[in-house]
Design a protein around this motif. Structure first.
Motif, PDB file in Angstrom:
ATOM      1  N   THR A 637      92.291 -21.022  66.215  1.00  0.00           N
ATOM      2  CA  THR A 637      92.107 -19.815  65.410  1.00  0.00           C
ATOM      3  C   THR A 637      91.257 -18.830  66.195  1.00  0.00           C
ATOM      4  O   THR A 637      90.129 -19.158  66.606  1.00  0.00           O
ATOM      5  N   PHE A 638      91.803 -17.611  66.365  1.00  0.00           N
ATOM      6  CA  PHE A 638      91.103 -16.604  67.175  1.00  0.00           C
ATOM      7  C   PHE A 638      91.007 -15.307  66.408  1.00  0.00           C
ATOM      8  O   PHE A 638      91.997 -14.817  65.831  1.00  0.00           O
ATOM      9  N   ASN A 639      89.785 -14.726  66.391  1.00  0.00           N
ATOM     10  CA  ASN A 639      89.527 -13.442  65.748  1.00  0.00           C
ATOM     11  C   ASN A 639      89.173 -12.455  66.844  1.00  0.00           C
ATOM     12  O   ASN A 639      88.116 -12.562  67.477  1.00  0.00           O
ATOM     13  N   ALA A 640      90.011 -11.469  67.081  1.00  0.00           N
ATOM     14  CA  ALA A 640      89.822 -10.523  68.175  1.00  0.00           C
ATOM     15  C   ALA A 640      88.695  -9.543  67.907  1.00  0.00           C
ATOM     16  O   ALA A 640      88.174  -8.915  68.843  1.00  0.00           O
ATOM     17  N   THR A 641      88.306  -9.358  66.642  1.00  0.00           N
ATOM     18  CA  THR A 641      87.270  -8.368  66.337  1.00  0.00           C
ATOM     19  C   THR A 641      85.893  -8.802  66.847  1.00  0.00           C
ATOM     20  O   THR A 641      85.133  -7.985  67.377  1.00  0.00           O
ATOM     21  N   ASP A 642      85.565 -10.081  66.705  1.00  0.00           N
ATOM     22  CA  ASP A 642      84.262 -10.573  67.144  1.00  0.00           C
ATOM     23  C   ASP A 642      84.366 -11.699  68.171  1.00  0.00           C
ATOM     24  O   ASP A 642      83.363 -12.356  68.483  1.00  0.00           O
ATOM     25  N   ASN A 643      85.584 -11.948  68.669  1.00  0.00           N
ATOM     26  CA  ASN A 643      85.834 -12.973  69.691  1.00  0.00           C
ATOM     27  C   ASN A 643      85.406 -14.376  69.240  1.00  0.00           C
ATOM     28  O   ASN A 643      85.014 -15.194  70.050  1.00  0.00           O
ATOM     29  N   THR A 644      85.489 -14.634  67.945  1.00  0.00           N
ATOM     30  CA  THR A 644      85.227 -15.984  67.465  1.00  0.00           C
ATOM     31  C   THR A 644      86.496 -16.810  67.607  1.00  0.00           C
ATOM     32  O   THR A 644      87.603 -16.314  67.387  1.00  0.00           O
ATOM     33  N   VAL A 645      86.308 -18.048  67.942  1.00  0.00           N
ATOM     34  CA  VAL A 645      87.448 -18.919  68.193  1.00  0.00           C
ATOM     35  C   VAL A 645      87.061 -20.347  67.815  1.00  0.00           C
ATOM     36  O   VAL A 645      85.881 -20.725  67.899  1.00  0.00           O
ATOM     37  N   SER A 646      88.044 -21.109  67.373  1.00  0.00           N
ATOM     38  CA  SER A 646      87.813 -22.518  67.043  1.00  0.00           C
ATOM     39  C   SER A 646      89.090 -23.291  67.300  1.00  0.00           C
ATOM     40  O   SER A 646      90.184 -22.729  67.257  1.00  0.00           O
ATOM     41  N   CYS A 647      88.914 -24.589  67.580  1.00  0.00           N
ATOM     42  CA  CYS A 647      90.054 -25.450  67.862  1.00  0.00           C
ATOM     43  C   CYS A 647      89.900 -26.738  67.072  1.00  0.00           C
ATOM     44  O   CYS A 647      88.789 -27.221  66.850  1.00  0.00           O
ATOM     45  N   GLU A 648      91.029 -27.300  66.679  1.00  0.00           N
ATOM     46  CA  GLU A 648      91.002 -28.534  65.901  1.00  0.00           C
ATOM     47  C   GLU A 648      90.447 -29.725  66.702  1.00  0.00           C
ATOM     48  O   GLU A 648      89.925 -30.672  66.110  1.00  0.00           O
ATOM     49  N   CYS A 649      90.537 -29.675  68.021  1.00  0.00           N
ATOM     50  CA  CYS A 649      90.008 -30.786  68.814  1.00  0.00           C
ATOM     51  C   CYS A 649      88.485 -30.810  68.827  1.00  0.00           C
ATOM     52  O   CYS A 649      87.891 -31.826  69.192  1.00  0.00           O
ATOM     53  N   MET A 650      87.831 -29.711  68.465  1.00  0.00           N
ATOM     54  CA  MET A 650      86.380 -29.600  68.337  1.00  0.00           C
ATOM     55  C   MET A 650      85.662 -29.981  69.634  1.00  0.00           C
ATOM     56  O   MET A 650      84.599 -30.621  69.630  1.00  0.00           O
ATOM     57  N   CYS A 651      86.220 -29.581  70.754  1.00  0.00           N
ATOM     58  CA  CYS A 651      85.618 -29.915  72.043  1.00  0.00           C
ATOM     59  C   CYS A 651      84.257 -29.242  72.211  1.00  0.00           C
ATOM     60  O   CYS A 651      83.314 -29.862  72.708  1.00  0.00           O
ATOM     61  N   PHE A 652      84.136 -27.973  71.780  1.00  0.00           N
ATOM     62  CA  PHE A 652      82.860 -27.282  71.942  1.00  0.00           C
ATOM     63  C   PHE A 652      81.770 -27.943  71.110  1.00  0.00           C
ATOM     64  O   PHE A 652      80.622 -28.055  71.557  1.00  0.00           O
ATOM     65  N   THR A 653      82.088 -28.394  69.925  1.00  0.00           N
ATOM     66  CA  THR A 653      81.092 -29.069  69.096  1.00  0.00           C
ATOM     67  C   THR A 653      80.707 -30.416  69.690  1.00  0.00           C
ATOM     68  O   THR A 653      79.533 -30.798  69.688  1.00  0.00           O
ATOM     69  N   ARG A 654      81.688 -31.127  70.224  1.00  0.00           N
ATOM     70  CA  ARG A 654      81.432 -32.474  70.715  1.00  0.00           C
ATOM     71  C   ARG A 654      80.703 -32.489  72.056  1.00  0.00           C
ATOM     72  O   ARG A 654      79.849 -33.328  72.296  1.00  0.00           O
ATOM     73  N   ILE A 655      81.049 -31.545  72.964  1.00  0.00           N
ATOM     74  CA  ILE A 655      80.540 -31.604  74.326  1.00  0.00           C
ATOM     75  C   ILE A 655      79.716 -30.375  74.688  1.00  0.00           C
ATOM     76  O   ILE A 655      78.788 -30.463  75.488  1.00  0.00           O
TER      77      ILE A 655
END
Length: 898
Positions: A637-655
């Motif tokens: 999921t990507f929001n171009a207005t504020d450059n927020t992004v998330s992924c179901e694999c949650m790699c950023f949260t995990r690592i």
């Protein structure tokens, strides 16, 4: 006066190589005769010559009181009135040592060294200081083939009047009285040997308090023992005496767990052979023993004093200790570097206890994390006397005092005391159990063919180590797997499933940095680092020095990686700007991990579907393996207005860094830089302040002025030697200059025996006061005695059933002739054989013949055909228990009771 010159009365009375001394007249004049003619006359006529080559002296001073032990003046046998009568016997050669042999009237042999006259002491010589006297006589002894030792000295009104230097074999031998009627007197507790032979060779000097000089008054030249060749002089007691540099060398190597034996070998290699090493292997062992004796019962007190001094003198150093009575029960410490490291990388913490690091069996507990180079970093360390809830509670409370805030995640093994202490002290932290410690028990908990002949083991590992699935998916797959293999009622598996919230990754996937550590392998690595340096024989003070050495090595490696990060540019694989932006943010180690994700986004990711939900767009990104086979797909999921992004694999949260799926979307929507909210501070360059890399934070480095200068002098000399390599002429000139410098230093700086005593040397090395000088620092605390921890009751390490099962699993399957298959048993312990044996035993007990069909059940299946050759014919085999039963039944039929 120059120490090589004598007074005017004796300056003209030096011998040549062919001259020997005769008896000196009473008017101080020493006359010489041609030794060849004299010896020839003695040999032809047999007329003895008194004191030939034996004693030379000036008449005793009126105020001289001869030494009752060493002076020949006090011995009637060697008095001037009854000087020994000697006859020349011959010349002996021992390598480069030459000596003249004389025989006395009673058959005693006397050896006099044959050395150049310029090296021979002359009565009346004047020396500016005592060290010059010692150097002169030691030089003469080296060329003569004997060793020296200091004798007694006389003090009158606080002033030393006379001093002696003796042959090392001087003195009366101490003989033990043996009683043949008493068997205990014949037994010796220790095999000893003595080199004392009552040798009278010596020199006597008189001290002049007005000028501070020493005058040679007596010189006894003859020895009652053979002189030693130069090849064996290295074993003399004086040559074996170790100095400050040797003590320091042995101590420094011991901090790296290198014992005296290896230290002696290393020293001999560095100095070009064992003949250049001062001291033997036994002397090196004695150095280690002397260090432990120096510490003695002051061990705990010295450790506490060291930590208190660091607390007062070092910035931000924390130290806490706990005593009961006079016994030191536990202590914890953390310096400024550890506290700064925890401030930057303290989101995930792991700790584990390790043993066998000190002689008191105190338990060492280091606290470990992961730094921005993905290397182990130590947040602090503690020592406890037992593994109770109270001890771990005190340790964690001390840890919290030093670092204030609690970590997000704490990783330990399944120790109950640790678990209760964490829940009591670190109540805001998530406690996670080590997955490896749990999964290694699997082979011992699930027995039989169900684990070996199916893929159950592989399925369980694939399920519990899965980082992607959520907890609902895990629970459904676990229950179906247990039901499939009939393990729904397995006790241990049900226990592990009941505590799944404490160790399964699916239950920690929402916790930041949850995958940074899943096992205590970092703790094991950290413990191994410290145990490499320390040993079970170390005192607490020695262990602290070993810890400082190990932690300095860890920090030096971190400093090296920091240098490589700040001074090098990594190789880029793609032309995309986001890769270069990542290189400017992260350390080299983390950039390589991020670079892999960027590479995989380029080569193995594709977008399947795209849909919009409000201001955001949802991309379905699928990725493949290296063979371009589909693996999985995730929604980004990507929001171009504020450059927020998330992924179901949650790699950023995990690592803590973005995954390949997000990098593919960024490349698709032309995002050239990583948004600031997705740059984790713990992975960035300069995550630590510059002061942590200061040399002052290296505790094993001698940063004192004297230590720095000493190392610089050694390094300067080595640089000169390296520059003069392959230039022997210049190297010889350099050696001459060094000897001149040495002579000047030795003449200007007198030898100080007080600072060259063994306790004084060890005091300078350990930076601790001597026991005799510690009146201002009395011993208040002692180490805890009688500590018993895990496995201390046996000399060998305890091996659990899990480890035994793993070892058996490594052996591989064997062929069972009854099952006709390769399994983990053979025909001796096969269940079918046991069942047949039980049936045969029941039949025999019931009185049924073993030849009945019930006794041949075990042989219904045929073993595999032997393929040894074309003539091999398969034969039916009868199990050994059945054969034994048949044999016993036949015997019972023939017995009288049958």
């Amino acid at each position: 006066m120059d120490p090589t010159e004598s007074s005017d009365r004796t300056n003209d009375n030096r011998t040549t190589d062919s001259d020997v001394f005769v008896d000196a007249p009473s008017d101080f004049d020493i006359n010489y005769v041609d030794s060849h003619n004299m010896i020839q006359a003695i040999s032809s006529t047999g007329v003895p010559c008194e004191s030939v080559g034996y004693s030379h002296e000036i008449d005793p001073d009126p105020d001289h009181d001869p030494d009752p032990e060493h002076s020949h003046e006090a011995d009637p046998e060697y008095s001037r009135e009854s000087a020994p009568v000697m006859e020349f016997f011959g010349v002996e050669h021992h390598g480069q040592i030459t000596s003249n042999l004389f025989l006395t009237s009673d058959g005693t042999k006397i050896w006099t060294p044959a050395v150049p006259a310029s090296c021979t002491p002359v009565v009346g010589m004047v020396f500016p200081n005592w060290e010059a006297v010692v150097d002169m006589y030691d030089s003469y002894a080296d060329k003569s083939g004997f060793s020296t030792r200091l004798g007694t000295h006389r003090i009158v009104n606080g002033v030393t009047t006379f001093r002696y230097i003796l042959c090392n074999r001087a003195g009366k031998p101490k003989l033990k009285d043996y009683n043949s009627m008493d068997p205990e007197s014949l037994s010796t507790s220790r095999k000893t040997r003595s080199n004392i032979s009552d040798c009278k060779a010596c020199i006597r000097t008189k001290y002049d308090p007005e000028t501070g000089s020493y005058t040679l008054r007596t010189f006894v030249e003859g020895h009652n023992h053979e002189l030693v060749s130069q090849e064996f002089m290295e074993f003399s007691k004086k040559r074996r005496k170790t100095d400050f540099s040797t003590h320091q060398f042995v101590h420094q190597l011991s901090l790296n767990k290198i014992g005296p034996n290896v230290a002696h070998k290393v020293q001999s290699s560095l100095k070009g052979g064992e003949h250049n090493v001062r001291g033997t292997t036994t002397d090196y062992k004695n150095i280690s023993r002397s260090i432990r004796m120096f510490i003695g019962d002051r061990d705990a007190q010295l450790v506490l004093d060291t930590f208190k001094a660091r607390t007062e003198n070092l910035h931000n150093f924390f130290f806490e200790y706990h005593v009961v009575g006079h016994e030191l029960k536990s202590f914890f410490w953390a310096d400024d570097v550890s506290r700064c490291s925890y401030e930057a990388f303290g989101d995930v913490l792991a700790f584990d206890a390790t043993y066998r690091t000190n002689k008191y069996r105190m338990i060492f507990v280091p606290f470990t994390g992961v730094d921005h180079h993905k290397k182990c970093v130590t947040f602090g360390a503690g020592m406890i006397s037992d593994e109770t809830i109270e001890s771990y509670t005190w340790l964690l409370e001390s840890f919290l005092k030093a670092h204030v805030h609690q970590p997000r995640l704490v990783l330990t093994d399944q120790d109950d005391a640790m678990r209760d202490a964490i829940s009591k002290v670190l109540y805001n932290s998530s406690h996670r159990l080590c997955m490896w410690h749990i999964m290694k028990k699997l082979p011992s908990k699930i027995e039989g063919d169900i684990l070996n002949n199916t893929k159950l083991r592989q399925k369980i590992h694939s399920l519990v180590w899965n980082l992607i699935i959520d907890k609902d998916t895990f629970e459904s797959r676990w229950l179906s797997l247990m039901e499939e293999h009939g393990l729904s009622n397995h006790v241990w598996l049900n226990q592990m499933y009941a505590i799944r919230f404490d160790w399964i990754p699916s239950y920690f996937r929402d916790l930041p940095m949850c995958c940074l550590m899943k096992t205590t392998s970092r703790c094991e690595s950290s413990n191994a680092l410290f145990k490499v340096n320390s040993s079970i024989n170390n005192t607490l003070l020695q262990f602290l020095m070993c810890f400082d050495t190990a932690i300095d090595r860890q920090r030096h490696k971190q400093c090296q990686l920091e240098f490589e990060t700040n001074t090098s540019t990594p190789e880029f694989h793609n032309p995309y700007p986001i890769e270069r932006h990542a290189a400017s943010l992260y350390t080299v180690t983390i950039f390589r991990e991020v670079q892999k994700e960027i590479d995989r986004s380029v080569h193995y990711c594709t977008i399947g579907q795209t849909r919009s939900v409000g201001p955001s767009k949802i991309y379905t990104v699928s990725h493949t393996n290296r063979k371009f086979q589909f693996v999985n797909e995730f929604e980004v999921t990507f929001n171009a207005t504020d450059n927020t992004v998330s992924c179901e694999c949650m790699c950023f949260t995990r690592i803590g860094y973005l995954c390949r799926h997000i990098f593919y979307v960024f490349r698709f929507v032309h995002v050239n830089e990583i948004p600031a909210q997705y740059i984790s501070a713990r992975w960035r360059k300069y995550a630590l302040p510059r002061r942590v890399y200061d040399i002052a934070n290296r505790y094993s480095v001698d940063t004192s002025e004297e230590g720095v200068l000493r190392n610089e002098v050694t390094d300067t000399v080595n640089q000169c030697i390296n520059r003069l390599r392959r230039q022997p002429n210049l190297l010889s000139s350099f050696l001459t200059e060094l000897k001149d410098i040495k002579s000047r230093i030795f003449s200007e700086v007198p030898f100080n025996p007080d600072i060259n005593r063994t306790p004084a040397i060890i005091s300078d090395i350990l930076h601790q006061p001597e026991a005799s000088n510690s009146s201002d620092n009395p011993v208040h605390f002692t180490p805890t005695q009688g500590i018993r921890n895990k496995g201390c009751g046996t000399d060998k390490r305890l091996i659990g059933p899990g480890e035994k099962a793993i070892e058996n699993y490594k052996k591989g399957p064997r062929l069972c002739k009854k099952c006709n298959a390769y399994v983990n048993h053979d025909s001796r312990n096969c269940d079918k054989v046991r069942a047949a044996a039980a049936a045969a035993a029941a039949a025999a007990a019931a009185g049924v013949s073993t030849s009945s069909p019930g006794a041949t059940v075990a042989s219904a299946e045929q073993p595999p055909v032997r393929r040894d050759g074309p003539s091999s014919v398969p034969r039916p085999s009868i199990p050994r228990p059945v054969r034994n039963l048949r044999r016993s039944s036949r015997l019972s039929d023939k017995s009288p009771t049958a």
